[in-house]
Design an enzyme around this catalytic site. Structure first.
Site, short mmCIF file in Angstrom:
data_model
loop_
_atom_site.label_atom_id
_atom_site.label_comp_id
_atom_site.label_asym_id
_atom_site.label_seq_id
_atom_site.Cartn_x
_atom_site.Cartn_y
_atom_site.Cartn_z
N HIS A 158 0.86 -1.19 0.00
CA HIS A 158 0.00 0.00 0.00
C HIS A 158 0.89 1.24 0.00
O HIS A 158 1.94 1.27 0.64
CB HIS A 158 -0.89 0.00 1.25
N ASP B 37 -9.33 -11.62 6.24
CA ASP B 37 -9.89 -10.30 6.56
C ASP B 37 -9.26 -9.21 5.68
O ASP B 37 -9.97 -8.43 5.04
CB ASP B 37 -9.64 -9.96 8.03
N ASP C 220 -9.61 -5.27 1.43
CA ASP C 220 -9.07 -4.69 0.18
C ASP C 220 -10.08 -4.89 -0.95
O ASP C 220 -10.32 -3.99 -1.76
CB ASP C 220 -7.73 -5.36 -0.18
N ASP D 208 -15.28 -4.66 11.75
CA ASP D 208 -15.42 -3.24 11.34
C ASP D 208 -16.76 -3.08 10.62
O ASP D 208 -17.67 -3.89 10.80
CB ASP D 208 -14.26 -2.88 10.41
#
Ligand SMILES: Nc1nc2c(c(CN[C@H]3C=C[C@H](O)[C@@H]3O)cn2[C@@H]2O[C@H](COP(=O)(O)O)[C@@H](O)[C@H]2O)c(=O)[nH]1
Length: 355
Positions: free
Chosen positions: A60, A328, A333, A248
């Site tokens: 990233h 996850d 992503d 989340d």
């Protein structure tokens, strides 16, 4: 008064037992096993075709590219603040941060603001700075682009910085690395240490009269260190596979998309309506936000954790070992890269420092 000897259960195993309890007592969120099976094969095939691994973490643009002591402090700071980036304004007004010509939204605004501060010579990853920096200084660190809303929950974020910074300075020489050194290479031990030292990481609730734990930020903190160091050196944890998915508001969308998570019609309708209201009336008047700790919020978060555990077990049965962290990260992503498709699936919006 009899002394109750509380059988000590590690935070991570409490998360797993909570997820199972929530799954078996939910009324509006389900983990359909046929959907899990299909999802597991699809996700596994995609991850294998990408060669998805911990190495993807450093790919990233904004995450540290070098796994060193500074990366540990960077990860701690970011995961202390890694919550609730959504806002109810139209996209043009949503909080954003532009860095090196690229405009970021959501979680990536946090990373961009931290990297911008470092580039401006502000020691934002140093607890001795953020424990005592003024509100104005911190507001400037997290300032958004011209004409956009301030960072969501900025006041709560400053309070978190004061808390965690104060503990690190007073008890751990101002560095999270000193706390990391005390976990003896145990992921579960580090989650326990973080939950014990910092109140703001204690992501615990009550569900149908029973305490339940999610520890989303404490677990993603450990996972980010593990991924950044690719499981070696400071990121080496013998029991890393005990860490669960991070509950989340994005990964549940991807789990619904792959068919591993399902909502009852009334919950689906509520979330759909609240998203519409949120856009029309703005958050202040929207009836739709789920208050933190609401049964539906706990059902969505707990079943998301359980769904990823079931996907992991399905992959094991297909002869491939993938831990919950990589599943996850891949799903998160994926949800960001397929945001148009994700728009079909409403998210549960809560004002919370937990996620
Ligand atoms: N379960 C899970 N939740 C995650 C992440 C991440 C960032 N991880 C990336 C960094 C390196 C890794 O390779 C991952 O690519 C952020 N979040 C959560 O998402 C929400 C923000 O969403 P939006 O407003 O749309 O940006 C918010 O609750 C935030 O806490 C994850 O990985 N898993």
């Amino acid at each position: 008064m009899p002394i109750t000897i509380r059988h000590f259960e590690s935070a991570v195993s409490r998360v797993l037992s909570s997820a199972h309890f929530i799954n078996t007592h939910s009324q509006d969120v389900f983990v359909p096993q046929d959907g899990v099976k299909r999802a597991a094969s699809q996700i596994l095939r995609r991850m294998q075709s990408l060669g998805y691994s911990t190495a993807d973490w450093k790919k990233h643009t904004l995450t540290p590219s070098i796994a060193d002591a500074h990366a540990v402090e960077w990860i701690f700071l970011v995961d202390a603040l890694n919550f609730s980036f959504w806002c109810d304004q139209p996209p043009s007004r949503q909080y954003s941060v532009t860095l090196d010509g690229k405009t970021y939204r959501g979680y990536w605004t946090l990373c961009a603001a931290v990297n911008r501060a470092l580039a401006e010579g502000i020691p934002i990853t140093d607890a001795r700075y953020y424990a005592v920096a003024s509100d104005e200084e911190l507001a400037r660190v997290f300032r958004g682009d011209e004409g956009t809303e301030p960072m969501p929950m900025l006041r709560e974020r400053i309070m978190v910085l004061r808390e965690v910074g104060g503990v690190l300075v007073e008890k751990h020489g101002g560095r999270f690395a000193n706390l990391l050194a005390r976990c003896g290479g145990s992921a579960s031990g580090l989650v326990d240490l973080v939950a014990a030292e910092f109140a703001c990481f204690r992501d615990e609730h009550e569900f149908q009269g029973r305490p339940v734990a999610m520890f989303k930020r404490a677990q993603i903190l450990v996972a980010d260190i593990w991924a950044c160091f690719e499981g070696k050196g400071l990121g080496r944890f013998e029991d890393i596979d005990s860490v669960t998915m991070f509950a989340d508001y994005r990964v549940p969308q991807a789990l619904c998309h792959f068919g591993a998570l399902e909502y009852s019609p009334r919950l689906w309708e509520h979330l759909r309506e609240s998203e519409k209201t949120l856009k029309q009336l703005g958050e202040a008047k929207s009836p739709g936000l789920l208050p933190s700790g609401h049964p539906w919020e706990v059902e969505i978060r707990g079943n998301s954790i359980w769904a990823v555990e079931c996907i992991k077990r399905c992959m094991e049965e297909e002869g491939t070992h993938v831990n919950a962290i990589l599943i996850d990260f891949y799903l998160w992503d994926y949800s960001k890269e397929h945001s148009e498709e994700m728009k079909e699936i409403p998210i549960h919006l809560t004002r919370s420092i937990n996620y």
